[in-house]
Write an enzyme that holds these catalytic residues in place. Sequence first.
Site, PDB file in Angstrom:
ATOM      1  N   CYS A  88      -2.125   8.922   2.834  1.00  0.00           N
ATOM      2  CA  CYS A  88      -1.840   8.561   1.433  1.00  0.00           C
ATOM      3  C   CYS A  88      -3.015   8.901   0.529  1.00  0.00           C
ATOM      4  O   CYS A  88      -2.853   8.975  -0.683  1.00  0.00           O
ATOM      5  CB  CYS A  88      -1.593   7.057   1.324  1.00  0.00           C
ATOM      6  SG  CYS A  88      -0.243   6.531   2.315  1.00  0.00           S
TER       7      CYS A  88
ATOM      8  N   GLU B  21       0.893  -1.168   0.000  1.00  0.00           N
ATOM      9  CA  GLU B  21       0.000   0.000   0.000  1.00  0.00           C
ATOM     10  C   GLU B  21       0.926   1.210   0.000  1.00  0.00           C
ATOM     11  O   GLU B  21       1.515   1.549   1.024  1.00  0.00           O
ATOM     12  CB  GLU B  21      -0.910  -0.066   1.237  1.00  0.00           C
ATOM     13  CG  GLU B  21      -2.143   0.785   1.108  1.00  0.00           C
ATOM     14  CD  GLU B  21      -1.956   2.142   1.738  1.00  0.00           C
ATOM     15  OE1 GLU B  21      -1.549   3.073   0.996  1.00  0.00           O
ATOM     16  OE2 GLU B  21      -2.208   2.267   2.946  1.00  0.00           O
TER      17      GLU B  21
END
Length: 485
Positions: A289, A255
């Site tokens: 993010c 990720e």
Amino acid sequence: MNDLKSPALLKSCSFINGQWQEALDKFDVYNPANNEVIAQISEVSAEQIDNAIEAASVAQKKWQQKTSFQRAEILQNWSALIDQHQDDLALIMTREQGKTLPDAKGEIIYGKGFIDWFAEEAKRIYSDTTSNHIEHKSVQTIKQPIGVVGAITPWNFPNAMITRKAAAALAAGCSFVVKPASETPLSALALAELARQAGIPDGVFNVIVGTNSQKIGEQLTTHKKINKFTFTGSTKVGKLLNKQCANSIKKVSLELGGNAPFIVFDDANIEHAVDALVAAKLRNCGQTCISPNRVYLQHNIASTFKTKLVAALKQIKQGNGECQDSQIACLIHKKAAEKVHQLAESAIKNGGKLIHGGLTKSPDSSFYPITVIDEVPHGIDITQCEIFGPLFTLITFNEEREVIDQANDTEFGLASYIFTENANRVYRVTTALEYGMIGVNDSAISHPIAPFGGIKHSGFGKEGSKYGLDDYLIIKAVTQKFYHQ
Ligand code: SIN
């Protein structure tokens, strides 16, 4: 930190095979709000890491033999303890990470949500038997835990990025060795203490803490007893770790970084879009993010949107995360604030217009003021990298096709957002955007029920949701022939 209700949550060394493992070498943990040292932590040794992996390998064999209901019950105990200690966990997090207390509490609840979710999903690991494709023959699948999981997790969500991985791994019957970021080891160690109290067997959940990320990463990615490796962090580091995993053919999930476009079309509900942008951008002071990185405003609404955005931002109070009235706090360290500052300066040099906040960052502080830069030219640095701070970049566009092309013009493909009231456009744009996650009139896209993960250089694998267990399972095919008597 002597003001915790349960001082036992404050730990200072790695948790390996159910034991707290001290070491001679220590490293400091700082409070980013004032740069004070808040803890000294034992640096894990290479030998201790090996012990953790060996212990995880032994413990996994027994853990997978428990029924899914037994594993679920233990995970639920862990979740209940996290719930019970949420005030302490939030305080520890605010002190080592800097985020506001409400943000920290929000993360504890979010993180615990993954444990609740996967405790239930543990019971829903279904296999198949196909109808006979050839006479007297069937094919069955068996799903089994992949084995020992190695994980490296980031400082921006010191609790939830661990539980999102660990809960899935443990639910599937795997054991887990995690290295949290060296900036935020305390939250991870507190989770380990609660895992111990919850009855997670020795060796099933291990936390190794240290500052030598490169060496620890190498050990986790090359050890032959680690079967799966999972990482949340930057694309640059993710690529390296992925390479390191190749030799031992580990299953990998990554990720990685994002560069989220936030697109507001002429037909959007503007108030709603402004609120959604402010909430998503200022969550964790912009250090997520999935934070909106590029805000695209369609020409007709751009001016109204900007006026409302600046008015909303003027109401936000920034201060130490522990103060009751702070709505946003500081960044993780001075270097992070400096990086945001440089991006802002460079955007202005390249033609951007400062419309809120300022370039007044003090060189010795991790605080960065909320700043808005308008008329940012497409393609400059700030539109290509992750900002990771409370800096808004606004870009005006005319046509739908134009904005889709600009939005996709990045190596990243994690999150994106569109605001429109037009159902046809929703279909067109969501199918055209090259992103793993798309919020439509919505910027709160993270939830245990929703598959979290990116495409392109933002990584692969889904966390949370009904797909989140897949990365921790292997599938065996069993074909069987039936003979007539
Ligand atoms: C991240 O920033 O990596 C995670 C954000 C989230 O889970 O919402």
